[in-house]
Design a protein around this motif. Structure first.
Motif, PDB file in Angstrom:
ATOM      1  N   CYS A  53       0.853  -1.186   0.000  1.00  7.11           N
ATOM      2  CA  CYS A  53       0.000   0.000   0.000  1.00  7.11           C
ATOM      3  C   CYS A  53       0.892   1.241   0.000  1.00  7.11           C
ATOM      4  O   CYS A  53       1.783   1.362   0.853  1.00  7.11           O
ATOM      5  N   PRO A  54       0.680   2.169  -0.927  1.00 10.17           N
ATOM      6  CA  PRO A  54       1.526   3.357  -0.968  1.00 10.17           C
ATOM      7  C   PRO A  54       1.368   4.258   0.265  1.00 10.17           C
ATOM      8  O   PRO A  54       2.269   4.997   0.612  1.00 10.17           O
ATOM      9  N   LEU A  55       0.221   4.146   0.949  1.00 12.92           N
ATOM     10  CA  LEU A  55      -0.025   4.979   2.129  1.00 12.92           C
ATOM     11  C   LEU A  55       0.523   4.363   3.414  1.00 12.92           C
ATOM     12  O   LEU A  55       0.772   5.059   4.384  1.00 12.92           O
ATOM     13  N   ASP A  56       0.671   3.023   3.409  1.00 12.74           N
ATOM     14  CA  ASP A  56       1.158   2.315   4.591  1.00 12.74           C
ATOM     15  C   ASP A  56       1.999   1.138   4.103  1.00 12.74           C
ATOM     16  O   ASP A  56       1.466   0.128   3.649  1.00 12.74           O
ATOM     17  N   GLY A  57       3.300   1.256   4.184  1.00 17.38           N
ATOM     18  CA  GLY A  57       4.217   0.248   3.670  1.00 17.38           C
ATOM     19  C   GLY A  57       4.074  -1.121   4.306  1.00 17.38           C
ATOM     20  O   GLY A  57       4.523  -2.116   3.765  1.00 17.38           O
ATOM     21  N   ARG A  58       3.428  -1.187   5.471  1.00 16.01           N
ATOM     22  CA  ARG A  58       3.217  -2.480   6.140  1.00 16.01           C
ATOM     23  C   ARG A  58       2.011  -3.209   5.569  1.00 16.01           C
ATOM     24  O   ARG A  58       1.897  -4.415   5.696  1.00 16.01           O
ATOM     25  N   ALA A  59       1.107  -2.476   4.960  1.00 13.74           N
ATOM     26  CA  ALA A  59      -0.142  -3.049   4.452  1.00 13.74           C
ATOM     27  C   ALA A  59       0.029  -3.525   3.007  1.00 13.74           C
ATOM     28  O   ALA A  59       0.829  -2.978   2.250  1.00 13.74           O
ATOM     29  N   VAL A  60      -0.743  -4.554   2.664  1.00 14.70           N
ATOM     30  CA  VAL A  60      -0.687  -5.136   1.312  1.00 14.70           C
ATOM     31  C   VAL A  60      -2.079  -5.106   0.699  1.00 14.70           C
ATOM     32  O   VAL A  60      -3.064  -5.466   1.341  1.00 14.70           O
ATOM     33  N   ARG A  61      -2.125  -4.661  -0.544  1.00 16.42           N
ATOM     34  CA  ARG A  61      -3.381  -4.647  -1.296  1.00 16.42           C
ATOM     35  C   ARG A  61      -3.353  -5.768  -2.328  1.00 16.42           C
ATOM     36  O   ARG A  61      -2.296  -6.146  -2.814  1.00 16.42           O
ATOM     37  N   VAL A  62      -4.533  -6.278  -2.673  1.00 16.28           N
ATOM     38  CA  VAL A  62      -4.656  -7.366  -3.635  1.00 16.28           C
ATOM     39  C   VAL A  62      -5.404  -6.854  -4.854  1.00 16.28           C
ATOM     40  O   VAL A  62      -6.463  -6.232  -4.735  1.00 16.28           O
ATOM     41  N   TRP A  63      -4.828  -7.139  -6.026  1.00 21.34           N
ATOM     42  CA  TRP A  63      -5.378  -6.652  -7.288  1.00 21.34           C
ATOM     43  C   TRP A  63      -5.681  -7.822  -8.211  1.00 21.34           C
ATOM     44  O   TRP A  63      -4.900  -8.778  -8.314  1.00 21.34           O
ATOM     45  N   LEU A  64      -6.788  -7.731  -8.908  1.00 22.31           N
ATOM     46  CA  LEU A  64      -7.176  -8.712  -9.906  1.00 22.31           C
ATOM     47  C   LEU A  64      -6.314  -8.525 -11.147  1.00 22.31           C
ATOM     48  O   LEU A  64      -6.104  -7.406 -11.602  1.00 22.31           O
ATOM     49  N   THR A  65      -5.785  -9.609 -11.685  1.00 23.03           N
ATOM     50  CA  THR A  65      -4.973  -9.535 -12.905  1.00 23.03           C
ATOM     51  C   THR A  65      -5.866  -9.797 -14.118  1.00 23.03           C
ATOM     52  O   THR A  65      -7.036 -10.195 -13.980  1.00 23.03           O
ATOM     53  N   GLU A  66      -5.286  -9.628 -15.290  1.00 18.65           N
ATOM     54  CA  GLU A  66      -6.017  -9.914 -16.526  1.00 18.65           C
ATOM     55  C   GLU A  66      -6.438 -11.391 -16.574  1.00 18.65           C
ATOM     56  O   GLU A  66      -7.555 -11.724 -16.966  1.00 18.65           O
ATOM     57  N   SER A  67      -5.539 -12.261 -16.158  1.00 16.95           N
ATOM     58  CA  SER A  67      -5.830 -13.697 -16.125  1.00 16.95           C
ATOM     59  C   SER A  67      -6.946 -14.018 -15.128  1.00 16.95           C
ATOM     60  O   SER A  67      -7.817 -14.849 -15.401  1.00 16.95           O
ATOM     61  N   GLY A  68      -6.920 -13.363 -13.995  1.00 18.21           N
ATOM     62  CA  GLY A  68      -7.984 -13.543 -13.004  1.00 18.21           C
ATOM     63  C   GLY A  68      -9.316 -13.041 -13.533  1.00 18.21           C
ATOM     64  O   GLY A  68     -10.364 -13.674 -13.341  1.00 18.21           O
ATOM     65  N   ASN A  69      -9.271 -11.927 -14.200  1.00 21.56           N
ATOM     66  CA  ASN A  69     -10.485 -11.350 -14.780  1.00 21.56           C
ATOM     67  C   ASN A  69     -11.088 -12.304 -15.827  1.00 21.56           C
ATOM     68  O   ASN A  69     -12.304 -12.407 -15.949  1.00 21.56           O
ATOM     69  N   ALA A  70     -10.231 -13.010 -16.555  1.00 25.08           N
ATOM     70  CA  ALA A  70     -10.700 -13.943 -17.587  1.00 25.08           C
ATOM     71  C   ALA A  70     -11.454 -15.126 -16.982  1.00 25.08           C
ATOM     72  O   ALA A  70     -12.245 -15.776 -17.670  1.00 25.08           O
TER      73      ALA A  70
END
Length: 142
Positions: free
Chosen positions: A83-100
């Motif tokens: 996370c750009p606001l909190d370096g300890r936190a992690v965000r999860v993003w859907l990829t193109e393959s996941g979207n498929a």
């Protein structure tokens, strides 16, 4: 007086049968679990959630989300980013393959929802939904 059904037995039995039906419908290779499908559906609507937020949305304990995301990242369906606001936190993003993966999942879900609701009118389904939500609320955080 009518005898009360064993609701917990029926609920568990139905869950197992639905799970078996889902697994039988999934084409080979059977590589996408129900929990992984849930992650994809949640991220489709709320991409970039924190791990804890994702666990909360899926109604699973935070300790289980890490392994689930690890397995999905190996499949390249999601990616983690600090996370750009909190370096300890992690965000999860859907990829193109996941979207498929979403279109076939939605098709399968439509078939399942039709099968589950067959023979019931809207009022009856509303009662079933209300009962299931009641159970979620009654047994939350336990």
């Amino acid at each position: 007086m009518t005898k009360m059904p064993f609701l917990v037995f029926l609920l568990n039995s139905c869950q197992r049968r639905v799970q078996h039906w889902i697994e039988a419908q999934t084409p080979e290779p059977k590589h996408l679990s129900a929990a992984q499908a849930g992650v994809l559906f949640v991220l489709e609507k709320h991409n970039g959630l924190l791990l804890g937020e994702l666990a909360s949305q899926l109604d699973i304990v935070p300790s289980a989300i890490s392994g689930l995301i690890d397995r999905m990242q190996k499949q390249q369906w999601v990616q983690r980013q600090k996370c750009p606001l909190d370096g300890r936190a992690v965000r999860v993003w859907l990829t193109e393959s996941g979207n498929a993966q979403l279109k076939p999942l939605k098709n399968q879900l439509a078939v399942l929802n039709h099968k589950l609701s067959q023979g019931f009118n809207a009022q009856e389904l509303a009662i079933v939904e209300r009962w299931l939500r009641h159970i979620q609320t009654e047994f939350s955080n336990q």
